[in-house]
Design a protein around this motif. Structure first.
Motif, PDB file in Angstrom:
ATOM      1  N   LEU A 148      11.908 -11.648   0.079  1.00 20.92           N
ATOM      2  CA  LEU A 148      11.444 -10.978  -1.137  1.00 20.92           C
ATOM      3  C   LEU A 148      10.762 -11.936  -2.109  1.00 20.92           C
ATOM      4  N   GLY A 149      11.150 -13.214  -2.073  1.00 23.12           N
ATOM      5  CA  GLY A 149      10.702 -14.155  -3.082  1.00 23.12           C
ATOM      6  C   GLY A 149       9.212 -14.430  -3.145  1.00 23.12           C
ATOM      7  N   PRO A 150       8.549 -14.825  -2.044  1.00 23.77           N
ATOM      8  CA  PRO A 150       7.131 -15.171  -2.123  1.00 23.77           C
ATOM      9  C   PRO A 150       6.226 -14.067  -2.664  1.00 23.77           C
ATOM     10  N   PRO A 151       6.373 -12.792  -2.235  1.00 25.54           N
ATOM     11  CA  PRO A 151       5.523 -11.765  -2.858  1.00 25.54           C
ATOM     12  C   PRO A 151       5.772 -11.630  -4.359  1.00 25.54           C
ATOM     13  N   LEU A 152       7.039 -11.731  -4.782  1.00 26.43           N
ATOM     14  CA  LEU A 152       7.345 -11.679  -6.205  1.00 26.43           C
ATOM     15  C   LEU A 152       6.732 -12.875  -6.921  1.00 26.43           C
ATOM     16  N   GLY A 153       6.836 -14.058  -6.310  1.00 27.31           N
ATOM     17  CA  GLY A 153       6.243 -15.247  -6.901  1.00 27.31           C
ATOM     18  C   GLY A 153       4.739 -15.135  -7.041  1.00 27.31           C
ATOM     19  N   ALA A 154       4.091 -14.548  -6.045  1.00 26.02           N
ATOM     20  CA  ALA A 154       2.640 -14.368  -6.123  1.00 26.02           C
ATOM     21  C   ALA A 154       2.264 -13.466  -7.297  1.00 26.02           C
ATOM     22  N   LEU A 155       3.053 -12.416  -7.514  1.00 30.70           N
ATOM     23  CA  LEU A 155       2.781 -11.526  -8.653  1.00 30.70           C
ATOM     24  C   LEU A 155       2.933 -12.274  -9.975  1.00 30.70           C
ATOM     25  N   ILE A 156       3.963 -13.096 -10.091  1.00 32.96           N
ATOM     26  CA  ILE A 156       4.185 -13.859 -11.324  1.00 32.96           C
ATOM     27  C   ILE A 156       3.066 -14.872 -11.535  1.00 32.96           C
ATOM     28  N   ALA A 157       2.684 -15.582 -10.466  1.00 29.75           N
ATOM     29  CA  ALA A 157       1.665 -16.621 -10.585  1.00 29.75           C
ATOM     30  C   ALA A 157       0.306 -16.046 -10.971  1.00 29.75           C
ATOM     31  N   THR A 158      -0.050 -14.915 -10.368  1.00 29.61           N
ATOM     32  CA  THR A 158      -1.366 -14.333 -10.637  1.00 29.61           C
ATOM     33  C   THR A 158      -1.365 -13.449 -11.882  1.00 29.61           C
ATOM     34  N   GLY A 159      -0.233 -12.814 -12.172  1.00 28.86           N
ATOM     35  CA  GLY A 159      -0.183 -11.900 -13.309  1.00 28.86           C
ATOM     36  C   GLY A 159       0.231 -12.544 -14.611  1.00 28.86           C
ATOM     37  N   VAL A 160       0.994 -13.630 -14.538  1.00 28.31           N
ATOM     38  CA  VAL A 160       1.457 -14.301 -15.754  1.00 28.31           C
ATOM     39  C   VAL A 160       0.949 -15.744 -15.739  1.00 28.31           C
ATOM     40  N   SER A 161       1.690 -16.655 -15.075  1.00 26.68           N
ATOM     41  CA  SER A 161       1.232 -18.036 -14.919  1.00 26.68           C
ATOM     42  C   SER A 161       2.133 -18.739 -13.934  1.00 26.68           C
ATOM     43  N   TYR A 162       1.627 -19.848 -13.379  1.00 22.79           N
ATOM     44  CA  TYR A 162       2.436 -20.645 -12.468  1.00 22.79           C
ATOM     45  C   TYR A 162       3.652 -21.228 -13.175  1.00 22.79           C
ATOM     46  N   GLY A 163       3.535 -21.537 -14.447  1.00 26.23           N
ATOM     47  CA  GLY A 163       4.642 -22.130 -15.176  1.00 26.23           C
ATOM     48  C   GLY A 163       5.887 -21.269 -15.146  1.00 26.23           C
ATOM     49  N   TRP A 164       5.703 -19.953 -15.199  1.00 28.15           N
ATOM     50  CA  TRP A 164       6.855 -19.053 -15.210  1.00 28.15           C
ATOM     51  C   TRP A 164       7.594 -19.034 -13.872  1.00 28.15           C
ATOM     52  N   LEU A 165       6.919 -19.477 -12.795  1.00 28.69           N
ATOM     53  CA  LEU A 165       7.622 -19.609 -11.514  1.00 28.69           C
ATOM     54  C   LEU A 165       8.779 -20.590 -11.627  1.00 28.69           C
ATOM     55  N   PHE A 166       8.504 -21.716 -12.287  1.00 27.40           N
ATOM     56  CA  PHE A 166       9.532 -22.737 -12.430  1.00 27.40           C
ATOM     57  C   PHE A 166      10.641 -22.274 -13.371  1.00 27.40           C
ATOM     58  N   VAL A 167      10.256 -21.555 -14.404  1.00 20.30           N
ATOM     59  CA  VAL A 167      11.261 -21.034 -15.332  1.00 20.30           C
ATOM     60  C   VAL A 167      12.185 -20.056 -14.612  1.00 20.30           C
ATOM     61  N   ALA A 168      11.607 -19.160 -13.811  1.00 21.41           N
ATOM     62  CA  ALA A 168      12.426 -18.191 -13.077  1.00 21.41           C
ATOM     63  C   ALA A 168      13.308 -18.879 -12.048  1.00 21.41           C
ATOM     64  N   ASP A 169      12.756 -19.860 -11.342  1.00 20.79           N
ATOM     65  CA  ASP A 169      13.543 -20.597 -10.346  1.00 20.79           C
ATOM     66  C   ASP A 169      14.690 -21.348 -11.025  1.00 20.79           C
ATOM     67  N   GLY A 170      14.404 -21.996 -12.153  1.00 22.73           N
ATOM     68  CA  GLY A 170      15.449 -22.704 -12.881  1.00 22.73           C
ATOM     69  C   GLY A 170      16.526 -21.768 -13.378  1.00 22.73           C
TER      70      GLY A 170
END
Length: 408
Positions: A148-170
């Protein structure tokens, strides 16, 4: 509920739930290269160097996490690593580039420690002989989250920003710490191991008394080097033969589907079978998977390859994890799990480098060599299984056989 699942303690089910949630948001490793070459402006070679150093951190964390746990307690180590790793991950987008280059390997290191500590917690919680279904449950939870993670990550990266990927992972890693603190008792399973009278034997002496385990660890090292080619040279091979990224994405999804569908039933069905023959057979299937690529580079061949690879993974990975746990002396469960965990991810660093070099210089040799190496590793494990036992101590380690009652 099948008997094998009933033998899994409640705390392991709860740990698996935490692993699943954390795995859903553990998508930074998928997008870190794009983040470094995109928003951070690094060249491909610079990003590759930083990513490679991060991989070294991951392997080092796996090798050392269980050692910390044996000394300080596996629960305590899991909590500390999750808190530190989550904080570093969430802060990465705010760090200047110089600090980020140092912080990323540190975050990967804590991720490796978390993995080893989690395996050790399962090992000390579940009685010997009943561990295969328990490890399969945790692996399925992780694989389900990663699906489930990579498709969700792609939505966050393209729809919001790459920075929020790290925030969500943390945030997910910090949540894992809170969840572990809640569901794992402070005393008991997560406590530091007590050495037996006389201080306990050294780890090298314990390993020398387990020659089959030494053979297994060497075979895992070789097999993981081959197994990881699916993430590096295999997609390049498909592209070079006219297949686009959609084909690669489909066969990766197929890998996840086969594992989620079959791993738990296989672990329960085979739980009373001797471990080493199951592991060796799985490695032979990994070799057959890469051998299938000699038939051509079409989509059908890629599907056959991935199905065989998934079946091999199902047989050897869970069974090997449980075998190492069963083989460990009581005072060194974490260290044995760390040895296995570190060896089992060594291909993260070695695979792309060695495979990529060979593919660039002699692409026609890569798949035959992969097939021979994995088949040779499987043959070595089967040979170890067939050898007369020189050490008759704790024979259940060789079988992973029926669960036994545990006091308390």
């Amino acid at each position: 509920m099948p008997q094998g699942f009933k033998d899994i303690p409640r705390v392991v089910w709860l740990l698996a739930a935490g692993v699943f949630v954390n795995a859903v948001v553990s998508f930074t490793f998928v997008f870190v290269f794009l983040y470094l070459t995109g928003p951070r402006g690094l060249s491909a070679s610079e990003a590759g160097l930083v990513s490679g150093i991060g991989g070294v951190g991951l392997v080092a964390g796996n090798f050392t996490g269980g050692w910390y746990g044996d000394r300080f307690g596996h629960r305590r180590v899991l909590l500390a690593a999750s808190l530190l790793g989550g904080t570093v991950l969430a802060a990465l987008p705010l760090l200047p580039l110089a600090l980020l280059v140092a912080a990323l390997p540190a975050a990967q290191y804590t991720s490796g420690v978390i993995r080893a500590a989690n395996s050790a917690l399962v090992a000390v919680t579940v009685p010997e002989g009943a561990r295969r279904p328990a490890f399969a449950l945790v692996r399925c939870a992780a694989n389900g989250g990663f699906t489930l993670g990579p498709p969700l990550g792609a939505l966050i990266a393209t729809g919001v920003s790459y920075g929020w990927l790290f925030v969500a992972d943390g945030a997910g890693t910090l949540l894992l710490a809170l969840w572990t603190a809640r569901v794992v008792p402070a005393r008991g399973a997560g406590a530091a191991a007590k050495a037996p009278a006389g201080g306990g034997r050294g780890i090298l002496a314990e390993l020398r008394d387990r020659p089959a385990l030494l053979v297994l660890l060497g075979a895992i090292l070789v097999t993981d080097l081959v197994y990881r080619q699916q993430y590096s040279t295999f997609p390049v091979f498909l592209t070079d033969h006219g297949l686009d990224a959609r084909t690669f994405g489909f066969v990766l999804a197929l890998n996840g589907a086969v594992i989620l569908l079959l791993e738990l039933p296989a672990a329960v069905a085979l739980r009373s079978r001797p471990a080493l023959p199951v592991i060796g057979t799985g490695m032979l299937l990994v070799g057959a998977a890469y051998g299938a690529l000699l038939l051509g580079a079409g989509a059908g061949t890629a599907v056959v390859m991935m199905v065989l690879l998934s079946l091999g993974e199902i047989l050897y990975k869970t069974t090997a994890t449980a075998y190492v746990a069963d083989a460990a002396p009581e005072h060194a469960v974490g260290r044995f799990q760390s040895l296995y965990a570190g060896v089992s991810v060594s291909g993260v660093v070695l695979g792309p480098t060695l495979g990529g070099t060979l593919y660039s210089g002699a692409p026609g040799l890569l798949w035959p060599l992969c097939a021979v190496l994995a088949a040779g590793a499987g043959g070595a494990v089967l040979w170890a299984a067939a050898r007369p036992r020189r050490h008759a101590v704790r024979p259940a380690h060789e079988t992973g056989s029926h669960p036994r009652a545990v006091a308390g």
